[in-house]
Design a protein around this motif. Structure first.
Motif, PDB file in Angstrom:
ATOM      1  N   UNK A   1     -25.861 -80.706 -46.029  1.00  0.00           N
ATOM      2  CA  UNK A   1     -24.568 -81.806 -45.904  1.00  0.00           C
ATOM      3  C   UNK A   1     -23.304 -81.329 -44.939  1.00  0.00           C
ATOM      4  N   UNK A   2     -23.030 -80.092 -45.543  1.00  0.00           N
ATOM      5  CA  UNK A   2     -21.849 -79.443 -44.915  1.00  0.00           C
ATOM      6  C   UNK A   2     -22.071 -79.143 -43.478  1.00  0.00           C
ATOM      7  N   UNK A   3     -23.325 -78.456 -43.217  1.00  0.00           N
ATOM      8  CA  UNK A   3     -23.620 -78.360 -41.676  1.00  0.00           C
ATOM      9  C   UNK A   3     -23.521 -79.726 -40.808  1.00  0.00           C
ATOM     10  N   UNK A   4     -24.168 -80.865 -41.370  1.00  0.00           N
ATOM     11  CA  UNK A   4     -24.408 -81.861 -40.739  1.00  0.00           C
ATOM     12  C   UNK A   4     -22.798 -82.624 -40.307  1.00  0.00           C
ATOM     13  N   UNK A   5     -22.008 -82.454 -41.386  1.00  0.00           N
ATOM     14  CA  UNK A   5     -20.876 -82.960 -41.219  1.00  0.00           C
ATOM     15  C   UNK A   5     -19.964 -82.280 -40.274  1.00  0.00           C
ATOM     16  N   UNK A   6     -20.074 -80.918 -40.271  1.00  0.00           N
ATOM     17  CA  UNK A   6     -19.264 -79.882 -39.391  1.00  0.00           C
ATOM     18  C   UNK A   6     -19.926 -79.970 -37.872  1.00  0.00           C
ATOM     19  N   UNK A   7     -21.070 -80.319 -37.688  1.00  0.00           N
ATOM     20  CA  UNK A   7     -21.588 -80.488 -36.531  1.00  0.00           C
ATOM     21  C   UNK A   7     -21.259 -81.716 -35.842  1.00  0.00           C
ATOM     22  N   UNK A   8     -21.246 -82.688 -36.781  1.00  0.00           N
ATOM     23  CA  UNK A   8     -20.740 -84.304 -36.608  1.00  0.00           C
ATOM     24  C   UNK A   8     -19.278 -84.122 -35.854  1.00  0.00           C
ATOM     25  N   UNK A   9     -18.342 -83.549 -36.856  1.00  0.00           N
ATOM     26  CA  UNK A   9     -17.021 -83.350 -36.408  1.00  0.00           C
ATOM     27  C   UNK A   9     -16.889 -83.015 -34.886  1.00  0.00           C
ATOM     28  N   UNK A  10     -17.458 -81.636 -34.934  1.00  0.00           N
ATOM     29  CA  UNK A  10     -17.456 -80.962 -33.451  1.00  0.00           C
ATOM     30  C   UNK A  10     -17.916 -82.104 -32.099  1.00  0.00           C
ATOM     31  N   UNK A  11     -19.087 -82.486 -32.617  1.00  0.00           N
ATOM     32  CA  UNK A  11     -19.747 -83.309 -31.543  1.00  0.00           C
ATOM     33  C   UNK A  11     -18.724 -84.816 -31.227  1.00  0.00           C
ATOM     34  N   UNK A  12     -18.164 -85.075 -32.244  1.00  0.00           N
ATOM     35  CA  UNK A  12     -17.274 -86.271 -32.138  1.00  0.00           C
ATOM     36  C   UNK A  12     -15.832 -85.794 -31.446  1.00  0.00           C
ATOM     37  N   UNK A  13     -15.386 -84.774 -31.436  1.00  0.00           N
ATOM     38  CA  UNK A  13     -14.191 -84.187 -30.747  1.00  0.00           C
ATOM     39  C   UNK A  13     -14.580 -83.871 -29.144  1.00  0.00           C
ATOM     40  N   UNK A  14     -15.891 -83.381 -29.033  1.00  0.00           N
ATOM     41  CA  UNK A  14     -16.313 -82.972 -27.656  1.00  0.00           C
ATOM     42  C   UNK A  14     -17.168 -83.946 -27.057  1.00  0.00           C
ATOM     43  N   UNK A  15     -17.326 -85.218 -27.440  1.00  0.00           N
ATOM     44  CA  UNK A  15     -17.864 -86.341 -27.001  1.00  0.00           C
ATOM     45  C   UNK A  15     -17.036 -86.733 -25.703  1.00  0.00           C
ATOM     46  N   UNK A  16     -15.771 -86.975 -25.569  1.00  0.00           N
ATOM     47  CA  UNK A  16     -15.011 -87.423 -24.407  1.00  0.00           C
ATOM     48  C   UNK A  16     -15.172 -86.409 -23.332  1.00  0.00           C
ATOM     49  N   UNK A  17     -15.393 -84.813 -23.600  1.00  0.00           N
ATOM     50  CA  UNK A  17     -15.490 -84.014 -22.500  1.00  0.00           C
ATOM     51  C   UNK A  17     -16.722 -84.062 -21.848  1.00  0.00           C
ATOM     52  N   UNK A  18     -17.790 -84.269 -22.955  1.00  0.00           N
ATOM     53  CA  UNK A  18     -19.123 -84.317 -22.310  1.00  0.00           C
ATOM     54  C   UNK A  18     -19.520 -85.547 -21.541  1.00  0.00           C
ATOM     55  N   UNK A  19     -18.817 -86.678 -21.945  1.00  0.00           N
ATOM     56  CA  UNK A  19     -19.208 -88.060 -21.760  1.00  0.00           C
ATOM     57  C   UNK A  19     -17.990 -88.603 -21.417  1.00  0.00           C
ATOM     58  N   UNK A  20     -17.294 -88.562 -20.243  1.00  0.00           N
ATOM     59  CA  UNK A  20     -16.000 -88.944 -20.164  1.00  0.00           C
ATOM     60  C   UNK A  20     -16.125 -90.753 -19.862  1.00  0.00           C
ATOM     61  N   UNK A  21     -15.272 -91.430 -20.228  1.00  0.00           N
ATOM     62  CA  UNK A  21     -15.344 -92.808 -20.291  1.00  0.00           C
ATOM     63  C   UNK A  21     -15.119 -93.273 -18.903  1.00  0.00           C
ATOM     64  N   UNK A  22     -16.103 -93.874 -18.353  1.00  0.00           N
ATOM     65  CA  UNK A  22     -15.887 -94.402 -16.786  1.00  0.00           C
ATOM     66  C   UNK A  22     -14.754 -95.353 -16.474  1.00  0.00           C
ATOM     67  N   UNK A  23     -14.334 -96.185 -17.647  1.00  0.00           N
ATOM     68  CA  UNK A  23     -13.181 -97.153 -17.451  1.00  0.00           C
ATOM     69  C   UNK A  23     -11.813 -96.547 -17.526  1.00  0.00           C
ATOM     70  N   UNK A  24     -11.813 -95.480 -18.052  1.00  0.00           N
ATOM     71  CA  UNK A  24     -10.714 -94.659 -18.295  1.00  0.00           C
ATOM     72  C   UNK A  24     -10.307 -93.906 -16.907  1.00  0.00           C
ATOM     73  N   UNK A  25     -11.466 -93.341 -16.206  1.00  0.00           N
ATOM     74  CA  UNK A  25     -11.295 -92.518 -15.130  1.00  0.00           C
ATOM     75  C   UNK A  25     -10.792 -93.716 -13.817  1.00  0.00           C
ATOM     76  N   UNK A  26     -11.535 -95.049 -13.958  1.00  0.00           N
ATOM     77  CA  UNK A  26     -10.965 -95.975 -13.093  1.00  0.00           C
ATOM     78  C   UNK A  26      -9.755 -96.309 -13.283  1.00  0.00           C
ATOM     79  N   UNK A  27      -9.137 -96.514 -14.448  1.00  0.00           N
ATOM     80  CA  UNK A  27      -7.876 -96.905 -14.837  1.00  0.00           C
ATOM     81  C   UNK A  27      -6.767 -95.799 -14.205  1.00  0.00           C
ATOM     82  N   UNK A  28      -7.512 -94.477 -14.432  1.00  0.00           N
ATOM     83  CA  UNK A  28      -6.501 -93.408 -13.904  1.00  0.00           C
ATOM     84  C   UNK A  28      -6.444 -93.288 -12.236  1.00  0.00           C
TER      85      UNK A  28
END
Length: 85
Positions: A22-49
């Motif tokens: 459970x600890x490993x799953x939560x830790x990996x989930x937290x890391x993936x949640x923080x890294x997700x915008x870097x891996x998959x940037x929001x296209x609407x964000x880029x168009x607005x920028x």
């Protein structure tokens, strides 16, 4: 559940494995949640920028092209001999 089935409590090793997993799953989930915008940037964000940058560039170009530029000649530097006179 079935009425005849008895639920046995987990032993120490089973509880330890569940807790570790459970600890490993939560830790990996937290890391993936923080890294997700870097891996998959929001296209609407880029168009607005991009639109915001183009708008700012257009405004800057419009304001700087209408400003008259005044160039003044510099006075020559005053030397120490001229100060004494």
């Amino acid at each position: 559940m079935f009425p005849s089935a008895k639920i046995r409590p987990l032993n120490h090793l089973q509880r330890q494995r569940i807790t570790s997993n459970l600890f490993v799953v939560v830790a990996l989930g937290a890391v993936l949640t923080v890294a997700a915008p870097t891996l998959f940037p929001c296209p609407a964000f880029e168009l607005n920028d991009k639109a915001a940058r183009l708008e700012a560039k257009r405004k800057l170009k419009a304001t700087t092209s209408n400003i008259p530029v005044v160039i003044k000649e510099r006075r020559p530097a005053v030397t120490s001999e001229e100060k004494e006179e």
